[in-house]
Design an enzyme around this catalytic site. Structure first.
Site, short mmCIF file in Angstrom:
data_model
loop_
_atom_site.label_atom_id
_atom_site.label_comp_id
_atom_site.label_asym_id
_atom_site.label_seq_id
_atom_site.Cartn_x
_atom_site.Cartn_y
_atom_site.Cartn_z
N LYS A 1 0.81 -1.21 0.00
CA LYS A 1 0.00 0.00 0.00
C LYS A 1 0.85 1.26 0.00
O LYS A 1 0.37 2.33 -0.37
CB LYS A 1 -0.98 -0.01 1.16
CG LYS A 1 -2.10 -1.01 0.94
CD LYS A 1 -3.29 -0.81 1.84
CE LYS A 1 -4.40 -1.77 1.47
NZ LYS A 1 -4.00 -3.21 1.59
C1 LIG Z 1 -4.49 -4.30 0.74
C2 LIG Z 1 -3.67 -5.53 0.62
C3 LIG Z 1 -3.96 -6.54 -0.34
C4 LIG Z 1 -5.16 -6.46 -1.27
O1 LIG Z 1 -5.03 -5.46 -2.24
P1 LIG Z 1 -6.32 -4.90 -3.00
O2 LIG Z 1 -5.82 -3.83 -3.88
O3 LIG Z 1 -7.25 -4.39 -1.92
O4 LIG Z 1 -6.91 -6.04 -3.74
C5 LIG Z 1 -3.12 -7.64 -0.43
N1 LIG Z 1 -2.06 -7.77 0.41
C6 LIG Z 1 -1.75 -6.85 1.33
C7 LIG Z 1 -0.59 -7.07 2.22
C8 LIG Z 1 -2.54 -5.69 1.48
O5 LIG Z 1 -2.22 -4.78 2.41
#
Ligand SMILES: *Cc1c(COP(=O)(O)O)cnc(C)c1O
Length: 457
Positions: free
Chosen positions: A113
């Site tokens: 993120k």
């Molecule tokens: C948010 C997140 C995801 C999922 O990503 P999306 O874009 O919401 O599908 C997968 N792995 C981690 C570690 C995350 O923080």
């Protein structure tokens, strides 16, 4: 010439990139998408070997047009590259013949993120300096999103960030990632309650006229177009690095933002092959694509917590595109879903959706078995989210060409799962070290709207 952004529900005026970023959601409740997909030259011959910052700038320029100064895009792209603890920013690591992982966790909070959040922070700040406006951003967090947001927005000139987390219910590492940042524009509120209380308060705050009258108010959630834009460059980089082989990708999926960024990269001309969204037991997306019914059920907790999502918000963008950009149909479908928690997609739409992306669900036992297997066979410790993707990738025929599983978090963020599965504690990456003992800044409040407003105002 600037790219315009339209709503997936067809009822909003087209806006430029800056306005789409600041608004978050479109006024008609839809999500912004480009009115025409830009097609910069993303062929491997033109993009392989570019520095991450240069590639990110190329992608951003295509999305932004003249809505923001070039220097702001260059600064945003440079900031992402400089804030990562790896020279390649998002390195590709080979595990077996034709099997790769794309490591997205070398950023300031050790989760993918960071890539989206850093981009959203820089671009929002630049968008506000055009008009001299100020923005208050609110977010409720169970840990990871708040940490990434605090690190990204700390020190922004025109933005104040208010993060609500449930008191004593986030891990100590997650709390310190939020509270040890020394920035006057960040307010950490520890709410006496649970995550649902925090979410309820943010919703009430966003609607409260006392805050609305004091300048722009928004939230940092994953439907924001700038966050998506920040996720396209690494797809292009990975596809190009594998040299024209049109690799298949497996994406650990929650809100479908990461997977949609991959779809966008392919739509814009990157050498991205078929995309498989791997979900955990919270499988609304897989049921929609495989059975044709999009239905919300209550989320069950899993080891891959950041994917415990039962109404993946970015699915609306895929429906809009797969339906041939049919805004009426998209609006009807999601209005029905919001009202009834369930909607039939129809055989034609299901077929068109699965031509774009496929989905599969991985259970808890498979997730843990994959953590074990990857350690035994490759000597690598992976996080539970990455394990969901890799377990799905193992089902594919790697004889048919390269497969890339996206690796979204550093395993040290999930020490309990690793300890239970492998019997030892994962090593700390640089981003997670040295937070203990630093002064923490947080204000404890009751789960009460008036109490929270008194702190914010
Ligand atoms: C948010 C997140 C995801 C999922 O990503 P999306 O874009 O919401 O599908 C997968 N792995 C981690 C570690 C995350 O923080």
């Amino acid at each position: 010439m600037g790219v315009r952004y339209i709503s997936t529900r067809g009822g909003a005026e087209p806006v430029d990139f800056a306005e789409a970023t600041l608004a978050g959601i479109a006024p008609d409740g839809g999500l912004y998408v480009p009115d025409v997909w830009p097609t910069p030259d993303l062929a491997p011959a033109r993009t392989a070997g570019l520095a991450y910052a240069d590639l990110a700038q190329k992608v951003l320029t295509a999305f932004v047009g003249d809505a923001l100064p070039d220097a702001a895009l260059a600064a945003a792209a440079r900031r992402v590259q400089d804030g990562f603890h790896h020279a390649a920013v998002t390195p590709l690591v080979q595990l077996a013949p034709n099997l790769w992982v794309l490591e997205l966790f070398h950023g300031p909070t050790a989760a993918f993120k960071d890539l989206a959040m850093q981009m959203a922070a820089s671009l929002s700040d630049a968008a506000l300096s055009r008009t001299g406006e100020k923005l208050t951003l609110l977010t409720a967090t169970s840990g990871d999103t708040g940490a990434a947001a605090v690190r990204a927005f700390a020190g922004a000139d025109n933005i104040r960030l208010v993060v609500l987390h449930p008191l004593d219910r986030v891990s100590p590492v997650q709390r310190r990632q939020m509270t040890t940042v020394d920035a006057p524009n960040v307010l950490n509120l520890a709410v006496r309650g649970d995550f649902d209380d925090c979410q309820r308060l943010v919703k009430a705050l966003l609607a409260d006229p006392r805050l609305r009258n004091r300048g722009r108010l928004s939230s940092v959630n994953s439907i924001n177009w700038a966050r998506l834009a920040g996720q396209v460059p690494y797809w292009v980089a990975a596809a190009s690095a594998l040299g024209g082989s049109r690799p298949r990708f497996v994406v650990p999926t929650g809100n479908f933002g990461d997977a949609f960024a991959g779809w966008a990269a392919r739509r814009m001309g990157a050498d991205v092959g078929p995309i498989l969204a791997a979900v955990n037991r919270n499988d609304a997306l897989a049921r929609a694509l495989n059975e044709g019914v999009y239905e919300r059920r209550s989320a069950t907790p899993t080891a891959s917590v950041s994917m415990d999502v039962q109404a993946p918000s970015n699915f609306e963008r895929l429906v809009f595109e797969a339906s041939g950009r049919d805004a009426d149909r998209t609006r009807d479908l999601f209005a029905t879903f919001e009202r009834e928690g369930r909607v039939e997609l129809g055989a034609d739409l299901r077929a068109r959706l699965t031509a774009e992306v496929s989905a599969t669900s991985i259970d808890e036992a498979e997730t843990r078995a994959e953590i074990r297997r990857t350690f035994d066979e490759c000597g690598r410790v992976i996080c539970p989210h990455t394990a969901v993707a890799l377990a799905a990738a193992r089902r594919m025929d790697t004889g048919a060409g390269p497969v890339v599983a996206l690796s979204t978090a550093h395993p040290a963020k999930f020490p309990d799962v690793i300890r239970e599965t492998l019997g030892f504690d994962p090593e700390q990456p640089p981003a997670l070290r040295g937070l203990e003992g630093l002064p923490e800044r947080l204000t404890v409040v009751d789960a009460d709207l008036e109490a929270v407003i008194a702190e914010i105002a």
